[in-house]
Enzyme design. Structure first.
Site, PDB file in Angstrom:
ATOM      1  N   SER A  42     -15.552 -44.495 -66.924  1.00 19.99           N
ATOM      2  CA  SER A  42     -14.503 -45.424 -67.349  1.00 19.99           C
ATOM      3  C   SER A  42     -14.916 -46.864 -67.018  1.00 19.99           C
ATOM      4  O   SER A  42     -15.330 -47.143 -65.894  1.00 19.99           O
ATOM      5  CB  SER A  42     -13.220 -45.047 -66.619  1.00 19.99           C
ATOM      6  OG  SER A  42     -12.221 -45.915 -67.047  1.00 19.99           O
ATOM      7  N   GLY A  43     -14.809 -47.746 -67.994  1.00 17.59           N
ATOM      8  CA  GLY A  43     -15.133 -49.153 -67.768  1.00 17.59           C
ATOM      9  C   GLY A  43     -16.602 -49.458 -67.984  1.00 17.59           C
ATOM     10  O   GLY A  43     -17.048 -50.569 -67.749  1.00 17.59           O
TER      11      GLY A  43
ATOM     12  N   GLU B 145     -14.706 -38.884 -64.710  1.00 23.11           N
ATOM     13  CA  GLU B 145     -13.843 -39.579 -63.755  1.00 23.11           C
ATOM     14  C   GLU B 145     -13.822 -38.865 -62.420  1.00 23.11           C
ATOM     15  O   GLU B 145     -13.578 -37.666 -62.349  1.00 23.11           O
ATOM     16  CB  GLU B 145     -12.410 -39.676 -64.303  1.00 23.11           C
ATOM     17  CG  GLU B 145     -12.219 -40.873 -65.216  1.00 23.11           C
ATOM     18  CD  GLU B 145     -10.836 -40.968 -65.806  1.00 23.11           C
ATOM     19  OE1 GLU B 145      -9.980 -40.120 -65.495  1.00 23.11           O
ATOM     20  OE2 GLU B 145     -10.636 -41.898 -66.599  1.00 23.11           O
TER      21      GLU B 145
ATOM     22  N   GLY C 152     -14.665 -41.310 -70.077  1.00 25.73           N
ATOM     23  CA  GLY C 152     -15.862 -40.946 -69.330  1.00 25.73           C
ATOM     24  C   GLY C 152     -15.535 -40.078 -68.137  1.00 25.73           C
ATOM     25  O   GLY C 152     -14.381 -39.838 -67.810  1.00 25.73           O
TER      26      GLY C 152
ATOM     27  N   SER D 168      -8.519 -49.557 -70.292  1.00 27.83           N
ATOM     28  CA  SER D 168      -9.100 -48.221 -70.275  1.00 27.83           C
ATOM     29  C   SER D 168      -8.458 -47.344 -71.350  1.00 27.83           C
ATOM     30  O   SER D 168      -7.236 -47.306 -71.487  1.00 27.83           O
ATOM     31  CB  SER D 168      -8.857 -47.621 -68.897  1.00 27.83           C
ATOM     32  OG  SER D 168      -9.409 -46.332 -68.868  1.00 27.83           O
ATOM     33  N   SER D 169      -9.286 -46.649 -72.120  1.00 26.33           N
ATOM     34  CA  SER D 169      -8.728 -45.759 -73.145  1.00 26.33           C
ATOM     35  C   SER D 169      -8.202 -44.530 -72.425  1.00 26.33           C
ATOM     36  O   SER D 169      -8.941 -43.882 -71.685  1.00 26.33           O
ATOM     37  CB  SER D 169      -9.809 -45.320 -74.128  1.00 26.33           C
ATOM     38  OG  SER D 169     -10.670 -46.388 -74.395  1.00 26.33           O
TER      39      SER D 169
ATOM     40  N   THR E  28     -15.840 -48.174 -75.302  1.00 24.84           N
ATOM     41  CA  THR E  28     -14.973 -48.609 -76.400  1.00 24.84           C
ATOM     42  C   THR E  28     -15.549 -49.859 -77.057  1.00 24.84           C
ATOM     43  O   THR E  28     -15.580 -49.973 -78.284  1.00 24.84           O
ATOM     44  CB  THR E  28     -13.559 -48.872 -75.861  1.00 24.84           C
ATOM     45  OG1 THR E  28     -13.152 -47.710 -75.167  1.00 24.84           O
ATOM     46  CG2 THR E  28     -12.599 -49.160 -76.969  1.00 24.84           C
TER      47      THR E  28
ATOM     48  N   ASN F 124     -10.779 -50.186 -65.132  1.00 26.44           N
ATOM     49  CA  ASN F 124     -10.947 -50.914 -66.406  1.00 26.44           C
ATOM     50  C   ASN F 124      -9.586 -51.461 -66.835  1.00 26.44           C
ATOM     51  O   ASN F 124      -8.600 -50.732 -66.841  1.00 26.44           O
ATOM     52  CB  ASN F 124     -11.470 -49.913 -67.465  1.00 26.44           C
ATOM     53  CG  ASN F 124     -11.740 -50.591 -68.807  1.00 26.44           C
ATOM     54  OD1 ASN F 124     -11.430 -51.767 -68.985  1.00 26.44           O
ATOM     55  ND2 ASN F 124     -12.314 -49.833 -69.725  1.00 26.44           N
TER      56      ASN F 124
END
Ligand SMILES: Nc1ncnc2c1ncn2[C@@H]1O[C@H](COP(=O)(O)OP(=O)(O)O)[C@@H](O)[C@H]1O
Ligand SMILES: [Mg+2]
Length: 1106
Positions: free
Chosen positions: A107-108, A389, A387, A160-161, A112, A157
């Site tokens: 993540s981050g 985690e 991603g 973050s999605s 994206t 993030n």
């Protein structure tokens, strides 16, 4: 000529990790760091792109960059995500291979963002046109909408999605985009009701509250203040560098572009508002007689507003929060909910509302962006999934996410290796197997249908009896105990009994990317994903189109007692489909790495990167890539790059490229084991060899550059010299020409001067001769003229002399004859001729005189002109003739008169006889015609009576002034004169004052002066005389008296009336006789005549002197 470049040019570190020498984790990370420090965030491992998140915007995504990477070979330019996108798009378009772009990383790490760069690159390079642009725009604009509803700020993030996204972009055979399909995976819906510390709820809640207009908020019954809503955690409601209000506008705009209707947008916002309201509903316990607590809604306001928003009957929802209907075997039972259950129900409803809304949104977007044709499409899939985690506290969501990442890793391993293998086979090179860690075993632990963790969980959920998270863990402890990658304190094999890092309510999995500790709490619930049927039915009853669609299971007509599939099951299924889908496509990898945990630019945390490099298996990736041959390149670009290293290949190699490369490598004495010849590529085993080639090339390029410089300088100097030489010749030629021209012009002008002098001289000589000749001729003619003249004059004189002589002779002869005759006739002449000549002369004169009178003077009697007398002796005749002529013309004039005119003239004549030279007033009357009637008697209605009084014709009618005998003042009276009488009447009324028959009148007296006074004297003893004489005054005195006189003259029976003209006369006033005396003088009152009674005997009239 196109400039041939290579990835190898101006490299910072190495652009392709395969070339790293020696290969170790340290050198690998060192290389990444070096490149990261130089803002080179992309690095290749073969065809895989490693992307470091720079956490700052770099100028490498411009339109120029797009152009630079467009249609270039993958290794031609420095590494970039565009190169990968271009490669994928081109092989899609040209080789008709469906592509997928797999973006992984935690993540981050920038997944994206990378997916957006890929999409925007493809949008920029693919076809253009109105329709295509619309499709592109819709595809790109779906991002902000999904990000608003599906992204949130997390500790890792800010954007973050919180869902997985896979988007298929569809193209036609030309490579023009036709549309797309988006699939979403497992939205992290627990975030709706609760967010971890330092994190936020989904963006849309904050965007709506900050960005919507007051009006919209009022309609949605919302308040701008975040703190009013329980579901919005307060500690990080605002995010640095994120303008929620502006984002809201962007989202609204994007929705419009994607094709959302206004009412749809409104419904969506109503749902978002309803979720916020739902969070504010609170419950309180209420004791019931059976000893159980029943929940009750505390403050019904929020509930009411929410129900109004969604069109739900409040009582239905309220009941659904207090009771639950359980159906079993056709039986329905209602049980009460306690407060905790009510809160659970509320949150479940909120989560379901939101996640279903999100899925609906994805479907709605798909409807807008789906391709309009049925023809065969080529597909490029972009996968941007959450991603790997590892949190402090990992739950069901992390388990699912990490499972998904395991699957992706597997695909990665499988595909890379398969691809590698296939390439060797394709190129005909021997393949030696490589060892690598295959995570299939972990996947199996999770997804195995018999004893996989997910299967166990489902089993627990479906099992009758009390099911808790603990029973689930117990089950795992027995079933998975033997698995190498499963760890648990209570596991059957007691391996971890003393491991204090493993709490009792947790289990640990050794993922490919590291160990993750999962807390079992909530697993069962989340997997069940239960929403009480009463709630879904309440939702279905809502009078709101969107809500109804979102809760189809609430339809009482479709009651389904079967349990819905569990969340884990659904996810596994959809991951399965996704994997199948990805396997059918040509993969392209972007592996994202985050350089630090602080979301900061310029910080490179070695340990963090190292961890990611490890679990992403990047080192293995490099090793696999290098296991056979580290570097490969098609023959043509290879020969092109190194041909300068060998005499035979430089500058041109005529034969096939492979032959050239063979000659080249043999010439360079590269050991044979260092390379292998494939069908279309040369394979180089060690990067060392490549660098050796590169180094040689660099040296050679330097030499070549010197050579080129030398040749260029020589060429430049020579051309300069040649140019100078050429120019000199040109200059000289021009100068010579100019000098010769000048000389020629000089000679020419001198010749002309000479010529002109000679010609002048010749001409003058000729002129002189001609002039002399002319003068001679002229002299001759003059002389002859003089001569002829002299001769003529002589002749004339002679002729004149001759004529004079002849005349003299005849005169003398005539004179002599005359003398002779006169002498003879003198005696007869005296007796007869004198009288005859006189008569004749007189006759002639008279004749001439009368003929001269033919032109007469004018016929006007007043014309006094008459021609002057021509001869003195005719004076008498002339006067007589004048008199006769005058009489004649007077007669002529008179003969034209009418009777009337004649009378008038007669009166004028009479007036003249009476007054001419006797009264000073007379001359002024001559020019005035005698009109007689001045008061227009007959026409004036005032005098009608008077008119009837006088019978005869009125001769004079005028206004006169009657002089008062007492004071001499005048009063106006109408004076009428007929043949028989005269009448005095009042001027205003026309009433008769006096009437005197003419026979009673004896005389009239007037003065000699210029006044109008006249006295009418009456015969003594007559009837009229009783009152006395009349003294009157009138400007028309002459006319009145003349007419009076004329009447007397015409009537035979009466005596003429006497006219006395004297400046002093007597007037009979009743008894007295008064003397009226006229004196000349200037009266005091202006110019007029003044009359004044002096005494009994005297009335004095002063007349202005003329
Ligand atoms: N190539 C890049 N250039 C600049 N900033 C980037 C780039 N990639 C990522 N970022 C920054 O990092 C943040 C997180 O990236 P994002 O793609 O959302 O991560 P992920 O999807 O992997 O969780 C972005 O909001 C952006 O600020
Ligand atoms: Mg993301």
């Amino acid at each position: 000529m196109e400039v041939k470049t290579s990835l190898l040019d101006n490299m910072i570190g190495v652009g392709d990790m395969v070339l790293i020498e020696p290969l170790s984790e340290d050198t690998f990370i060192e290389n990444l760091k070096k490149r990261f420090d130089h803002n080179e965030i992309y690095t290749y491992i073969g065809s895989v792109v490693i992307s470091m998140n720079p956490y700052k915007s770099l100028p490498i995504y411009t339109a120029e960059k797009v152009e630079e990477y467009r249609n270039r070979n993958f290794y031609e330019l420095s590494p970039h995500v565009y190169a990968l996108a271009d490669e994928a798009y081109r092989s899609l378009r040209e080789q008709d291979k469906d592509q997928c772009i797999l973006i992984t990383g935690e993540s981050g790490a920038g997944k994206t963002e990378a997916s957006k760069f890929v999409m925007s690159y493809v949008a920029a390079v693919c076809g253009k046109g109105q329709e295509v642009n619309k499709v592109k725009e819709q595809l790109l604009q779906s991002n902000p909408v999904l990000e608003a509803f599906g992204n949130a700020k997390t500790v890792r993030n800010d954007n973050s999605s919180r869902f997985g996204k896979y988007m298929d972009i569809e193209f036609d055979f030309k490579g023009d985009p036709l549309g797309g399909v988006i699939s979403n995976y497992l939205l992290e819906k627990s975030r709706v009701v609760k967010q971890p510390r330092g994190e936020r709820n989904f963006h849309i809640f904050y965007q709506l509250l900050s960005g919507a207009s007051d009006d919209t908020l009022k309609k949605l019954k919302l308040d701008r203040d975040f703190s009013k809503y329980n579901y919005l955690s307060l500690d990080s409601a605002t995010v640095n560098g994120l303008d929620d209000a502006a984002s809201f506008r962007t989202v609204r705009n994007a929705m419009q572009i994607v094709g959302f209707m206004e009412d749809e947008v409104q419904s969506i916002l109503e749902l978002v508002a309803a979720v916020l309201k739902l969070g504010n509903i609170e419950f309180k316990p209420e004791s019931r007689c059976n000893g159980y607590d029943e929940s009750r809604v505390k403050d019904k306001n929020d509930l009411k507003e929410m129900c109004e928003l969604l069109g739900i009957e409040q009582s239905v929802l309220e009941r659904a929060f207090s009771f639950r209907t359980v159906e079993a075997k056709m039986e329905k039972m209602s049980t009460t909910l306690n407060v905790a259950q009510a809160y659970y129900a509320r949150d479940a409803l909120a989560k379901n509302l939101y996640s279903r809304l999100f899925s609906w949104l994805v479907n709605r977007i798909n409807e807008s962006i789906k391709a309009q044709t049925k023809s065969r499409k080529k597909v490029m899939g972009v996968l941007d999934i959450y991603g790997f985690e590892i949190f402090e506290d990992n739950s069901f969501e992390q388990f699912i996410i990490n499972y998904c990442n395991e699957k992706l890793q597997q695909i990665f391993i499988e595909l890379t290796l398969r691809e590698e293998q296939e390439e060797y086979v394709r190129e005909g090179i021997e393949w030696t197997n490589i060892e690598y860690f295959n995570n299939a075993i972990i996947c199996d632990l999770i997804e195995n249908n018999k004893n996989g963790i997910l299967a166990m969980l489902d089993e627990e959920c479906l099992r009758p009896g009390t099911v808790t998270d603990e029973t689930f863990l117990d089950k795992l402890n027995t079933v998975c105990a033997e698995h190498q990658h499963f760890e648990s304190r209570q596991s059957k094999n007691s391996k971890f009994l003393t491991d204090h890092s493993l709490p009792h309510n947790c289990f640990r999995i050794q993922h490919y990317a590291g160990k993750v500790l999962y807390r079992v709490e909530g697993f069962v619930d989340k997997n069940n994903d239960l929403l009480y049927r009463d709630l879904s039915q309440a939702m279905y009853k809502a009078n709101h189109s969107l809500i109804k669609i979102l809760f189809p299971e609430g339809n009482p007509a479709k009651v389904n007692l079967k349990r819905p599939p569990t969340a884990g099951f659904q996810f596994k299924a959809s991951v399965g489909t996704l994997m199948k889908n990805l396997l059918s496509k040509n993969p392209n990898y972007i592996r994202c790495i985050k350089p630090n945990d602080k979301k900061a630019a310029h910080i490179f945390t070695d340990s963090l990167v190292c961890h990611q490099v490890r679990y992403l298996g990047l080192m293995e990736n490099v090793r696999v890539r290098r296991a056979g041959y580290a570097f490969r390149q098609a023959y043509e670009p290879c020969l092109e790059r190194y041909k300068m290293l060998c005499k035979q290949t430089w500058p041109h190699w005529k034969g096939p490229a492979r032959g050239g490369v063979e000659v080249l490598l043999t010439d360079l004495q590269v050991p044979a084991e260092e390379f292998a010849y494939g069908r279309s590529k040369i394979f180089i085993r060690n990067p060392r060899t490549l660098f050796f080639l590169e180094e040689k090339r660099r040296q050679c390029l330097e030499d070549l550059a010197t050579l080129i410089q030398k040749i260029y300088r020589g060429w430049k100097s020579r051309t300069h010299f040649l140019l100078l030489k050429k120019s000199q010749v040109v200059v000289a030629a021009w100068y010579r020409r100019f000098a010769q021209q000048k000389k020629y012009q000089n000679i020419r002008s001198s010749a002309l001067v000479f010529q002109s002098f000679i010609r002048g001289w010749k001409a003058r000589k000729l002129l002189r001769e001609l002039k002399h000749k002319k003068r001679c001729e002229k002299a001759v003619s003059t002389i002859s003229a003089y001569w002829h003249g002299t001769q003529a004059r002589w002749e004339l004189r002679r002729l004149k002399e001759e004529a004079r002589n002849k005349h003299a002779v005849s005169v003398i002869w005539a004179a002599w004859l005359g003398t002779k005759v006169r002498r003879e006739y003198r005696k007869f002449f005296r007796a007869n001729a004198g009288k005859k000549i006189y008569d004749f002369t007189i006759q002639r004169i008279m004749q001439k005189y009368f003929l001269g009178l033919k032109k007469m003077p004018s016929m006007s009697p007043v014309d006094k002109s008459w021609p002057a007398r021509p001869y003195g002796f005719l004076d008498g005749t002339h006067q007589e003739l004048r008199r006769i002529f005058h009489l004649w013309r007077c007669k002529k004039y008179r003969s034209q008169f009418t009777e009337e005119k004649k009378a008038t003239y007669e009166e004028k004549l009479a007036a003249s006889e009476l007054f001419k030279d006797k009264k000073a007033l007379y001359p002024s009357s001559v020019g005035q015609p005698f009109k007689g009637d001045y008061v227009e008697m007959t026409k004036n209605p005032k005098y009608q009576k008077l008119n009837s009084f006088v019978e005869d014709k009125v001769l004079v009618a005028d206004v006169v002034s009657k002089i008062n005998r007492a004071n001499g003042k005048g009063a106006p009276r109408i004076f009428l004169l007929t043949k028989k009488s005269l009448v005095l009447a009042d001027q205003k009324t026309g009433q008769v004052k006096a009437s005197v028959p003419l026979p009673d009148l004896s005389s009239v007296s007037v003065s000699t002066q210029n006044d109008g006074f006249f006295a009418l004297k009456l015969k003594e003893g007559s009837t009229s005389a009783a009152k006395g004489d009349f003294l009157l005054s009138s400007d028309r005195l002459i006319e009145i008296i003349t007419k009076l006189h004329c009447i007397g003259a015409t009537s035979a029976d009466r005596n003429k009336i006497n006219i006395d003209i004297s400046d002093e006369f007597l007037v009979q006033f009743k008894q007295d006789k008064v003397c009226v005396k006229f004196i000349q003088g200037t009266p005091k009152n202006g110019n007029g005549v003044a009359c004044k009674r002096k005494n009994n005997r005297l009335l004095e009239v002063s007349v202005p002197s003329p």
